[in-house]
Scaffold this active site. Structure first.
Site, PDB file in Angstrom:
ATOM      1  N   SER A  65      -4.562  -2.383   6.081  1.00  0.00           N
ATOM      2  CA  SER A  65      -5.931  -1.913   6.308  1.00  0.00           C
ATOM      3  C   SER A  65      -6.406  -1.192   5.063  1.00  0.00           C
ATOM      4  CB  SER A  65      -5.968  -0.917   7.469  1.00  0.00           C
ATOM      5  OG  SER A  65      -7.289  -0.447   7.665  1.00  0.00           O
ATOM      6  N   THR A  88      -2.147  11.675   5.611  1.00  0.00           N
ATOM      7  CA  THR A  88      -0.819  11.636   4.978  1.00  0.00           C
ATOM      8  C   THR A  88      -1.011  11.538   3.465  1.00  0.00           C
ATOM      9  OG1 THR A  88       0.082  10.560   6.936  1.00  0.00           O
ATOM     10  CG2 THR A  88       1.348  10.312   4.916  1.00  0.00           C
ATOM     11  N   GLY A 127       0.825  -1.208   0.000  1.00  0.00           N
ATOM     12  CA  GLY A 127       0.000   0.000   0.000  1.00  0.00           C
ATOM     13  C   GLY A 127       0.855   1.253   0.000  1.00  0.00           C
ATOM     14  N   TYR A 138     -14.138   1.299  10.318  1.00  0.00           N
ATOM     15  CA  TYR A 138     -12.712   1.658  10.384  1.00  0.00           C
ATOM     16  C   TYR A 138     -12.350   2.091  11.803  1.00  0.00           C
ATOM     17  CZ  TYR A 138      -8.301   3.891   8.951  1.00  0.00           C
ATOM     18  OH  TYR A 138      -6.976   4.242   8.810  1.00  0.00           O
ATOM     19  N   ARG A 185      -9.564   9.915  -1.627  1.00  0.00           N
ATOM     20  CA  ARG A 185      -9.312  10.929  -0.591  1.00  0.00           C
ATOM     21  C   ARG A 185      -9.099  12.300  -1.224  1.00  0.00           C
ATOM     22  NH1 ARG A 185      -5.642   7.289   3.429  1.00  0.00           N
ATOM     23  NH2 ARG A 185      -5.174   6.270   1.447  1.00  0.00           N
TER      24      ARG A 185
HETATM   25  N1  UDP Z   1     -13.239  15.617   0.687  1.00  0.00           N
HETATM   26  C1  UDP Z   1     -13.728  16.512  -0.237  1.00  0.00           C
HETATM   27  N2  UDP Z   1     -13.706  16.159  -1.556  1.00  0.00           N
HETATM   28  C2  UDP Z   1     -13.210  14.962  -1.989  1.00  0.00           C
HETATM   29  C3  UDP Z   1     -12.687  14.063  -1.043  1.00  0.00           C
HETATM   30  C4  UDP Z   1     -12.723  14.411   0.291  1.00  0.00           C
HETATM   31  O1  UDP Z   1     -14.183  17.609   0.115  1.00  0.00           O
HETATM   32  O2  UDP Z   1     -13.230  14.737  -3.212  1.00  0.00           O
HETATM   33  C5  UDP Z   1     -13.244  16.007   2.116  1.00  0.00           C
HETATM   34  C6  UDP Z   1     -13.864  14.992   3.046  1.00  0.00           C
HETATM   35  O3  UDP Z   1     -15.258  15.182   3.134  1.00  0.00           O
HETATM   36  C7  UDP Z   1     -13.140  15.281   4.337  1.00  0.00           C
HETATM   37  C8  UDP Z   1     -11.775  15.775   3.884  1.00  0.00           C
HETATM   38  O4  UDP Z   1     -11.913  16.142   2.527  1.00  0.00           O
HETATM   39  O5  UDP Z   1     -13.790  16.325   5.036  1.00  0.00           O
HETATM   40  C9  UDP Z   1     -10.690  14.732   3.990  1.00  0.00           C
HETATM   41  O6  UDP Z   1     -11.179  13.565   3.419  1.00  0.00           O
HETATM   42  P1  UDP Z   1     -10.255  12.315   3.118  1.00  0.00           P
HETATM   43  O7  UDP Z   1     -11.133  11.281   2.476  1.00  0.00           O
HETATM   44  O8  UDP Z   1      -9.042  12.750   2.406  1.00  0.00           O
HETATM   45  O9  UDP Z   1      -9.770  11.797   4.540  1.00  0.00           O
HETATM   46  P2  UDP Z   1     -10.441  11.672   5.995  1.00  0.00           P
HETATM   47  O10 UDP Z   1      -9.700  12.644   6.816  1.00  0.00           O
HETATM   48  O11 UDP Z   1     -11.909  12.044   5.925  1.00  0.00           O
HETATM   49  O12 UDP Z   1     -10.227  10.261   6.366  1.00  0.00           O
END
Ligand code: UDP
Length: 309
Positions: free
Chosen positions: A77, A177, A12, A147, A188
């Site tokens: 994970s 990260t 990963g 999770y 993400r």
């Molecule tokens: N997010 C967003 N647009 C995207 C993907 C994520 O606005 O296309 C937001 C998501 O709702 C969260 C933040 O970015 O508030 C970080 O999301 P990520 O999935 O990167 O990680 P998390 O901290 O939520 O595990």
């Protein structure tokens, strides 16, 4: 150097960087992954190394390995919200059965053990920034529960093995990260925004983009993980970058650094999306003499080329 480390989830994003770092420091590395989200492409440069072994295995199944092992690093994970929403049972199994099997291997081999835990154990935190002594605000039955709760269980199991079996265990609480080797369809915020910007598609900001995250560049994180692995600290340690940004700020920064003319569009905020997240890293600063060095701008500049079509 005559030490062997097992890295579960070694194919990963974080695992592959850690395998590389360990090989560079002279360790023999046994990388274990079932490739559900990891990829052998991440190991292309490592596979040629004689001290590197790849084993395709699901950590939720019993782990049997011959020979001496000094470190078991349980990184396996699903880690992106999109992935664990798609595979909630596998996520729960990697955190519970996977941690049990990895701890069992550490016990059998009298190896040190490190759990790759997460800032998600704090849930939608009511304390800000988050210190290790905060117990969190998690919805156990919400969509992120698979999770969050499996990682909380994993921490509890790790401490039980430390207390009962006297295993030298570590718990890294990893905050957001990013860096090269992330999948373009990871889901993400950073991979999504960079990909959208590079393809001229609108950047999808969830909610109003007022929620915050603190983003750590992968090289900084790996340095922290390596120091923690060698340290005598058995209690959890936060590892992350304490600079906090709103998601809207992040989207604008990606547009600026890619020179993209994409628009920003606002989409529904996912259920239980934490409103704020920033690590208090005073413990890591003091005990590991560690702190992140790469700014978000610098880190994004190193990451953007990885996603270029
Ligand atoms: N997010 C967003 N647009 C995207 C993907 C994520 O606005 O296309 C937001 C998501 O709702 C969260 C933040 O970015 O508030 C970080 O999301 P990520 O999935 O990167 O990680 P998390 O901290 O939520 O595990």
């Amino acid at each position: 150097m005559n030490k062997t480390a097992v890295v579960t989830g070694g194919a990963g994003f974080i695992g592959a960087h850690l395998c590389q770092r360990l090989l560079g420091s002279g360790y023999k590395v046994i990388c274990m992954d079932n490739l559900i989200t990891g990829s052998k492409d991440n190991l292309r440069d490592l596979i040629k190394n004689k001290k590197f072994i790849f084993i395709n295995h699901n950590v939720s199944q019993y782990i049997k390995l011959a020979g001496k092992i000094d470190y078991v690093l349980h990184c396996a994970s699903l880690a992106s919200p999109e992935d664990y929403l798609r595979f909630p049972i596998q996520t729960l199994k990697a955190g519970s059965l996977g941690t049990h099997n990895s701890l069992g291997l550490a016990k059998e081999k009298k190896a040190a053990f490190m759990l790759f835990s997460t800032s998600e154990i704090y849930g939608d935190p009511l304390v800000h920034p988050q210190k290790e002594n905060y117990w969190g605000n998690v919805n156990p039955v919400g969509v992120r529960g698979c999770y969050d709760e499996s990682k909380r269980f994993a921490e509890a199991l790790t401490m039980a093995y430390h207390r009962v079996h006297k295993i030298d265990t570590k718990i890294a609480r990893i905050f957001n990260t990013y860096g090269p080797k992330m999948r373009s369809n990871d889901g993400r915020a950073i991979p999504n925004f960079i990909n959208q910007a590079l393809h001229g598609r609108p950047l999808t900001v969830y909610g109003k983009g007022e929620q915050t995250r603190s983003f750590c560049y992968i090289d900084d994180l790996v340095e922290g993980l390596y120091r923690l692995m060698l340290s005598p600290i058995n209690e959890p340690v936060n590892l992350g970058n304490p600079r906090e940004f709103t998601i809207l700020q992040l989207a604008r920064l990606v547009l600026q650094l890619t020179g993209s003319r994409s628009k920003i569009v606002f989409k529904a905020l996912p259920q239980d999306d934490p409103r704020q997240r920033r690590p208090d890293i005073s413990k890591a600063r003091k005990a590991l003499k560690w702190q992140p060095r790469v700014s978000l701008t610098e880190g994004l500049k190193k990451t953007i080329p990885w996603f270029k079509p």
